[in-house]
Enzyme design. Structure first.
Site, short mmCIF file in Angstrom:
data_model
loop_
_atom_site.label_atom_id
_atom_site.label_comp_id
_atom_site.label_asym_id
_atom_site.label_seq_id
_atom_site.Cartn_x
_atom_site.Cartn_y
_atom_site.Cartn_z
CB CYS A 47 -0.90 0.00 1.23
SG CYS A 47 0.06 0.10 2.74
CB CYS A 50 4.53 -0.48 1.72
SG CYS A 50 3.46 -1.54 2.67
CG ASP A 456 2.99 -33.92 -3.46
OD1 ASP A 456 3.32 -35.11 -3.31
OD2 ASP A 456 3.60 -32.97 -2.97
CG ASP A 641 5.14 -29.01 -2.55
OD1 ASP A 641 4.95 -30.22 -2.67
OD2 ASP A 641 5.79 -28.51 -1.63
CG ASP A 645 4.86 -33.21 -6.66
OD1 ASP A 645 4.64 -34.42 -6.63
OD2 ASP A 645 4.85 -32.48 -5.66
#
Lengths: 746, 60
Positions: A47, A50, A456, A641, A645
């Site tokens: 935002c 920041c 997975d 992940d 995989d």
């Protein structure tokens, strides 16, 4: 493919690597005006507050000339006068504010993406200008048909239109012309072929009408068409660019480096893909191993979960083979890099992925599939119109051609070309707001066909990090002491302890015994935290492991007190059960494929109520299983992940990865979802199905429009006015229909 | 009718200015960060002069 794969795959790191000052120096560049400049990728800035925190902090540093954060791409540019070494301090200042930041080379990242988008935007601007002005002139001409405009004035207006439209079409039509030309050279056709043919012929015919002082010119249709289509294309590429930028950022934040020990002493840090076979590398505890190799010295335990899906750490000693992507837990290892040839696990995974991707590369987008039938039909109808008018009706051939071109213009797939992109842009925007990034342009279409979801286990259904079990039954004093000691270790279980009791202060004087645990010397005696056999060594009272399934555990032994056990479990994601249940309710077949041991996998499958599960499956077996499912006519969404995989992700009909995944998986997946919620998968499938419905509706709408308009054009009733009205209204109808997707689902 | 001899060139000239302005905006990266600009307007502190998005090249 293989070269980039090796580079990418060799640094799959889940944790953010601490960035070393010398790494930052490498990215500091000298600008033409003599100042130094550094580009950082900043995570966690969301935002205006920041922006101003980061920029103001940096500007307060002496010598800083400019600090600017781009909130869309999260890229921070800093420029300063003074020493090159200040870069490290500036980077540290950003990190101190709580924003992880990684340096990058803007030249390398600015590939074709941003430049192509700017070019598209310029085309939109030029086409918009031309469309507006030609339309004003055209309205004058149309009114002139009803009133009494002289042929001279009409001719002048036509010439002016040509003057505006022809350069604009030549400039703004380039994206379509080049794409159509590429398709034709590859002996296929796509949506851009009929668009290019229609626009070019419309311009050519209008020009000849203008020269012959004819009544009808279609310049306005040609440029409006381009304008509409360019808007669709620009929005589409912008949405995709957003997703791409987010993924680039995630990958950069995980880039890892390898420490190579020189034969004559000293060490160099280099990218994993530059390490030569035979080199000895040093892997500190808590670091990921960057290469395949054999252990030369050191004993430790490795977290293999990324590679094999196995959730328990495995002990290793000199002579053992280790693989890139595994995490070194206990103590430093010296590893000899083995041949980076065909035998490595990494290249095996790379080969599998390449095969799978080739297969999937044959998927043709719906719009292009439709246009394969559409273009020949339209061109045949135009030819028919020309032949019938010229030879049956017996008008001069110019009139016949005029009517034939009117058919081409009216069928120019304005609505058809907008039907798909409009829906896709809105769908990907909606998903992006929820942290789901669509990487592949055809992912939505493929998702809509999915009937089977394969998960997975480790890191996908589970959170992928051990959590303390039975926290309530552990005495608070023991937990606090153990957590305070665990602060000094990077071991996964130690981190689990700290996570359970995060507010303690780290203790001084804690030593780590490699492969064993932590020791703290106190006036009363030694406190040990670690492996059972070692921690309880020489104790009179030996604690018994509680009943129940075998779980990873560490023991705490204090002088004069009974030993305390801490047991850990890789917990399911919070909404895993709800997600699996909802998937089954909606009629999806849910499967679980894991590289982990059968008993662990069975337990998770039981908890989630997944009937079809298989344990101990390696990368090849996963791919084979998915291909078998594909042969059965199933369309599989694979969610995974780990490194193991990656080939399966590429082999599935469509695939998704959580953003915590090893980056090779993110490369292979079509969709990346951020955050802890697995429910993103549900949302993804729901949006995809709704989008598919809208695309089909839009196709029907635009084909219905053609069915009405083409006969009119063939019998020569379509004037430029009618063409403009029907084309614009069908486009608006299609876009309006697509906008329904933006409403939240009921 | 001779009025259109003036009006049309004027209209095209003004429209052309618009296109040139637009292309300049795209060239100087004004469309790079649409999100950030919306927040920056809320900042009280003025930026030091010469810190537009065009500066700092492609990094911004």
């Amino acid at each position: 493919m293989n070269a980039t794969l090796a580079g990418r795959a060799a640094d799959p790191t889940i944790e953010l690597q601490p960035t070393r000052p010398d790494d930052i120096q490498a990215f500091v560049r000298r600008q033409p005006d003599g100042a130094w400049a550094l580009d950082l990728m900043v995570e966690g800035a969301h935002c205006g507050a920041c922006i101003s925190r980061i920029e103001r902090t940096l500007r307060r540093h002496p010598g800083v000339q400019a600090a600017r954060l781009n909130l869309s791409t999260r890229r921070l540019h800093v420029a300063w006068q003074g020493a090159r070494e200040d870069g490290a301090a500036l980077h540290a200042a950003v990190e101190e504010l709580g924003y992880p930041a990684v340096a990058f080379d803007p030249e390398r990242l600015e590939a074709d993406g941003a430049a192509g988008q700017q070019d598209l935007l310029r085309c939109v601007g030029v086409a918009g200008f031309a469309a507006a002005n030609v339309m004003i002139l055209s309205i004058a001409v149309w009114s002139g048909h009803a009133l009494d405009m002289g042929p001279g004035t009409r001719g002048l207006l036509h010439w002016l239109s040509a003057l505006i439209a022809l350069p604009a079409v030549a400039y703004a039509g380039r994206p379509f012309f080049t794409s159509a030309w590429r398709a034709l050279r590859a002996r296929t056709t796509n949506m851009d072929v009929p668009i290019s043919v229609g626009v070019t012929l419309a311009c050519a015919m209008s020009l000849s009408e203008t020269i012959r002082h004819g009544p009808y010119a279609y310049f306005d249709s040609a440029v409006t068409l381009l304008f509409f289509l360019l808007i669709g294309r620009y929005l589409d590429s912008r949405a995709r660019g957003h997703a791409r930028a987010a993924i680039e950022r995630l990958m950069l934040l995980r880039a890892a480096r390898v420490t190579v020990l020189e034969p004559h002493g000293g060490q160099t840090v280099m990218a994993a893909d530059q390490v030569r076979p035979g080199a000895i590398i040093l892997v500190a505890p808590g670091e990921r191993i960057g290469v395949d190799g054999r252990i030369v010295s050191g004993t430790s335990s490795l977290d293999n979960s990324l590679v094999s899906g196995e959730s328990l750490p495995a002990a290793v000693e000199p002579g053992d083979r280790v693989y890139a992507g595994t995490l070194n837990l206990d103590s430093a290892l010296r590893i000899e890099t083995l041949a980076v040839g065909e035998a490595t696990l990494l290249s095996e995974i790379g080969r599998l992925m390449e095969l799978a991707e080739q297969r999937r590369g044959r998927y043709v987008a719906l719009a292009d599939r439709v246009s394969r039938y559409y273009a020949p039909v339209v061109h045949f109808l135009a030819l028919l119109t020309f032949l019938v008018w010229t030879f049956q009706v017996g008008v001069i051939w110019q009139i016949g051609l005029l009517h034939a071109v009117a058919v081409l213009i009216i069928t120019c797939p304005c609505a058809l070309g907008l039907a798909v992109p409009a829906v896709q842009v809105i769908a990907s925007g909606r998903l992006l707001r929820q942290g789901v990034l669509l990487k592949s342009p055809t992912a939505l279409e493929r998702l809509a066909a999915v009937d089977t979801v394969v998960f997975d286990k480790t890191g996908t259904l589970t959170a992928g990090r051990p959590e303390l079990v039975d926290r309530d039954r552990v005495p608070e004093a023991a937990l606090e002491l153990a957590a305070a000691m665990a602060m000094s270790s990077k071991h996964v279980l130690a981190r689990g302890l700290v996570a359970a009791c995060p507010d303690v202060a780290a203790l001084d004087g804690v030593r780590e015994i490699p492969g064993r645990g932590l020791v703290l010397a106190t006036p009363e005696g030694e406190v040990r935290l670690g492996q059972r056999d070692w921690a309880l060594e020489g104790l009179a009272e030996v604690g018994a492991t509680p009943d129940g399934p075998a779980l990873p555990e560490i023991w705490l032994a204090r002088p004069g007190q009974p030993p305390q056990v801490f047991r850990f479990e890789d917990r399911l994601r919070e909404d895993a059960l709800a997600t699996v249940r909802a998937l089954k309710d909606r009629g999806f077949r849910v499967e679980l494929l894991s590289g982990d041991r059968p008993e662990v996998t069975a337990k998770v499958a039981g908890q989630l109520g997944i009937a079809h599960w298989r344990a101990g499956v390696g990368p090849t077996a996963k791919t084979v299983h998915l291909q078998a499912l594909g042969r059965d006519g199933r369309h599989v969404l694979m969610v995974g992940d780990g490194l193991n995989d990656a080939p399966a992700l590429a082999a599935a009909h469509v695939s998704a990865s959580p953003s915590t995944a090893a980056d090779i998986s993110q490369t292979a997946a079509d969709v990346v979802f951020q955050g802890q919620r697995l429910g993103a998968v549900l949302e993804l499938l729901a949006v995809a199905q709704k989008a598919e419905r809208l695309v089909r509706q839009n196709m029907v709408l635009s084909i219905g429009y053609n069915v009405l308009a083409v006969p009119l054009a063939m019998i020569g009733l379509v004037t430029p006015l009618i063409a403009a009205v029907t084309m614009s209204s069908s486009s608006l109808l299609v876009v309006g229909n697509a906008l329904r997707l933006a409403r939240p689902s009921r | 009718m001779s009025i259109i001899g003036f009006l049309i060139p004027i209209a095209l000239f003004l429209g052309g200015l618009g296109v040139i302005a637009f292309i300049w905006c795209v060239r100087s990266n004004q469309y790079e960060d649409l999100e950030g600009a919306a927040w920056r307007i809320l900042e009280d502190e003025d930026e030091p002069p010469g810190q537009g998005p065009g500066r700092g090249g492609r990094g911004g």
